[in-house]
Design an enzyme around this catalytic site. Sequence first.
Site: not given
Ligand SMILES: Cc1cc2nc3c(=O)[nH]c(=O)nc-3n(C[C@H](O)[C@H](O)[C@H](O)COP(=O)(O)OP(=O)(O)OC[C@H]3O[C@@H](n4cnc5c(N)ncnc54)[C@H](O)[C@@H]3O)c2cc1C
Length: 395
Positions: A129-132, A164, A247
């Site tokens: 999944q290429g989202y983040s 992932s 998901e």
């Molecule tokens: C094990 C693992 C597997 C993953 N696999 C994939 C994958 O296969 N494909 C993919 O695309 N992504 C993947 N991800 C990425 C994942 O979707 C993101 O890590 C997640 O969406 C959070 O984004 P971020 O890490 O940029 O944190 P940020 O968005 O920067 O958040 C940082 C902190 O701020 C808080 N926060 C942010 N905005 C708000 C708000 N509006 N209100 C309250 N709190 C807030 C968050 O809860 C968090 O605690 C994976 C992540 C992990 C840990």
Amino acid sequence: MNLTYSKEDEEFRKEVRSWLKKNLPKKDKTLSDLPPHDPERVKRAKEWQRKLYEAGYVAMGWPKEYGGQGASVVRQTIVNEEMVLARAPGLIGAMGIQMLGPTLIQFGTEEQKRRYLPKILTAEEIWCQGYSEPGAGSDLASLRTRAELVGDEFIVNGQKVWTSNAQFADWMFCLVRTDPDAPKHRGISYLLIDMKTPGITVRPLIQMTGDAGFNEVFFEDVRVPRANLVGELNQGWLVANNTLFHERNLLGSTTRTQLMMQNLLRLARSRQRYGKPASEDPVIRQKLADLLIRVEAMKYHSYRQLTDAIAGRPPGIAAMVNKLVGTELNHDICSLALELLGSYAPLNRGTPHVVDHGNWAYEFMFTLGLIIGGGTSQIQKNIISERGLGMPKSA
Ligand SMILES: Cc1cc2nc3c(=O)[nH]c(=O)nc-3n(C[C@H](O)[C@H](O)[C@H](O)COP(=O)(O)OP(=O)(O)OC[C@H]3O[C@@H](n4cnc5c(N)ncnc54)[C@H](O)[C@@H]3O)c2cc1C
């Protein structure tokens, strides 16, 4: 909500149970000491999914013309429950089966469905999944990976992160920005990208578990046929959200939590505390009871979802509740396991005296990641309170 299974369903359950008894892969200690992304483990995991599929137990509800059986959701639930009871390995193609597959069935063209769905089931093609992106996680719509439509091809440039399984995936379902001038939710498209296309670089990232479960993925002038667009151009946000719903259901899987709870109970019976099994210690019993009650509550929540699914109602907010409750519960189960293990807890797999191959410490760290992946707990709480409870939007 009906909490009983029909006579025919119970017969089916017996069939599944006996098939699993005969066909479950033999426990292989050398294999379980390897990281989950080791090529040999990946190969065996693909073989296991293929075997299950050939027995008719994968994505049973999908339409027959795409490799499914059009079976009732109850049948798939029974298979999932029996797999937990048998401690069967999970499915390596879960992202394809439970996230992309249902999205393609809803939004894909006929050609896309026929091309991609059968190979998802047989594990011939594994999806990531290429989202983040570095600047787009919780605020996913800020993504900047650019796809420019030139003739019949998109030219993709940019970077994904935390992807992932990208190191062994054959394909990626990917969000790209196709209209940089439109409001941010309206200029996104959903593409299917062959990971062997020239211009793609995958760099594994080591997590605190010590494994490289996820990766950075770079795109440099990557050419993607227009035919790989899912849904309408610039309407990818709608398609992306459909995948996210699925998901969240996957990450909050009740079956996974039940399996962990069973393992914890086994551990509590086998560890000693004050000269008796830890499961007889009143403080530990209290903690076990608390977790068991939460697991039961989650199970009944999933029955409610099952009732909705049988009635053809969409998962809606219940999927977010599942994700929030399930991922936090898994982490709390591992936390109690570490308490029971005491000084044995930090031992890694392969170390002398390690208990359960070091799985508990590994899962403790891994499940923390799942609280973040697929939308963090804070984000789930925001959505549940706004869309489920009708509370005002967070500032
Ligand atoms: C094990 C693992 C597997 C993953 N696999 C994939 C994958 O296969 N494909 C993919 O695309 N992504 C993947 N991800 C990425 C994942 O979707 C993101 O890590 C997640 O969406 C959070 O984004 P971020 O890490 O940029 O944190 P940020 O968005 O920067 O958040 C940082 C902190 O701020 C808080 N926060 C942010 N905005 C708000 C708000 N509006 N209100 C309250 N709190 C807030 C968050 O809860 C968090 O605690 C994976 C992540 C992990 C840990």
